[in-house]
Design a protein around this motif. Sequence first.
Motif, short mmCIF file in Angstrom:
data_model
loop_
_atom_site.label_atom_id
_atom_site.label_comp_id
_atom_site.label_asym_id
_atom_site.label_seq_id
_atom_site.Cartn_x
_atom_site.Cartn_y
_atom_site.Cartn_z
N ASN A 141 37.66 39.39 42.82
CA ASN A 141 38.31 40.70 42.66
C ASN A 141 37.28 41.80 42.91
N TYR B 271 31.60 31.95 45.44
CA TYR B 271 32.94 31.96 44.86
C TYR B 271 33.92 32.28 45.98
N SER C 238 41.81 37.91 35.65
CA SER C 238 40.59 37.60 36.40
C SER C 238 40.91 36.45 37.37
N GLU C 239 39.90 36.06 38.12
CA GLU C 239 40.07 35.04 39.15
C GLU C 239 40.49 33.68 38.60
N ILE C 240 40.28 33.47 37.30
CA ILE C 240 40.69 32.17 36.74
C ILE C 240 42.18 32.15 36.39
N ASN C 241 42.83 33.32 36.38
CA ASN C 241 44.27 33.36 36.11
C ASN C 241 45.06 32.83 37.30
N GLU C 242 46.08 32.04 37.00
CA GLU C 242 46.96 31.54 38.06
C GLU C 242 47.73 32.73 38.66
N LEU D 216 33.42 38.95 37.34
CA LEU D 216 32.79 37.97 38.23
C LEU D 216 31.86 38.69 39.21
N SER E 262 40.10 42.58 36.21
CA SER E 262 38.71 42.41 35.78
C SER E 262 37.77 42.26 36.98
N TYR F 57 48.62 38.57 41.37
CA TYR F 57 48.62 38.23 39.94
C TYR F 57 49.96 38.55 39.27
N THR G 115 28.65 38.42 36.70
CA THR G 115 28.14 37.12 37.15
C THR G 115 27.30 37.25 38.42
#
Length: 292
Positions: free
Chosen positions: A212, A208, A120-124, A267, A264, A111, A271
């Motif tokens: 993380n 998924y 989080s996992e959605i960050n590039e 997830l 984070s 990251y 989730t």
Amino acid sequence: MMKTASLIGNKNKFLILGCGYSGSYFAKTIKKFGCTVLTSSRSISGDPNSFVFNSENGVVPDAKIFDGVTHILSCIPPDKNGNDPVLKSLKNKLKSMSLEWVGYLSTTGVYGNTKGDWVSEINEPNPFQKRSYKRLNCEKEWIESGLPVQIFRLPGIYGPGRSTFEAIKNKKIRVISKKNQVFSRIHVADIANAIIYLLQNKNSLKFYQIINIADDEPCSQIEVIQFCYDLLGLTMPKPILFEDAKEELSPIAKSFWMENRRVSNKLLCETLGYKLIYKNYKVGLKNCYLNS
């Protein structure tokens, strides 16, 4: 442990490639489910459940090692060119098997630096260090392999025998202060148990590919060191400012201070419903203290 009918048991055979601190802990934990577990090492060991895999010397496991393997966990870092040593040596072999699952231990270093913001996992990914570029390259290789792979991004790993207590005891501790700097961390037991939780509930949870595994409370290094000194009943040395300490730090040590992020776990924990055993460094380090 989970009350649900377990998807893992004596019909499963795990290969753990690269059996360092996290890999060994995972192997020990998954064995309790009655699985067959074989672990790799770079040279011959006396352990009947260990096999030799050394990609640098081109030493690959005997074909019989792979018989009946259902799950693989790779903990092997990138090679010096930034390629994945497992895929380089074994990709065709792995693709010819009917694997249920492959896990790859990566790093939250991919990251890069978020100046203390949450990632989080959605960050590039935005790697800052050369070693993190190599990791990201290996993640891509695994994703493109077509194998049923799940990638786990890990922050600083600690646990019994590998924590701030050892640094204090071995007089290798450096108490460094850097304003607003935080680190994320995870206890080794939560790495193993989070992965096992996902495997046990594979049929009922959405899949998924990247997850993380971090605890709830990123914080400064000084807080952690102070807590350990307090538990030991000792006085913490006076902190040195990072600006004054950086000249003495090794390049690798210095590089850790050049990135600042909060990782984070939403997830995994919200989730997907995994409950951390050690939700912060205080409970985790108490466990290390009692087992040291």
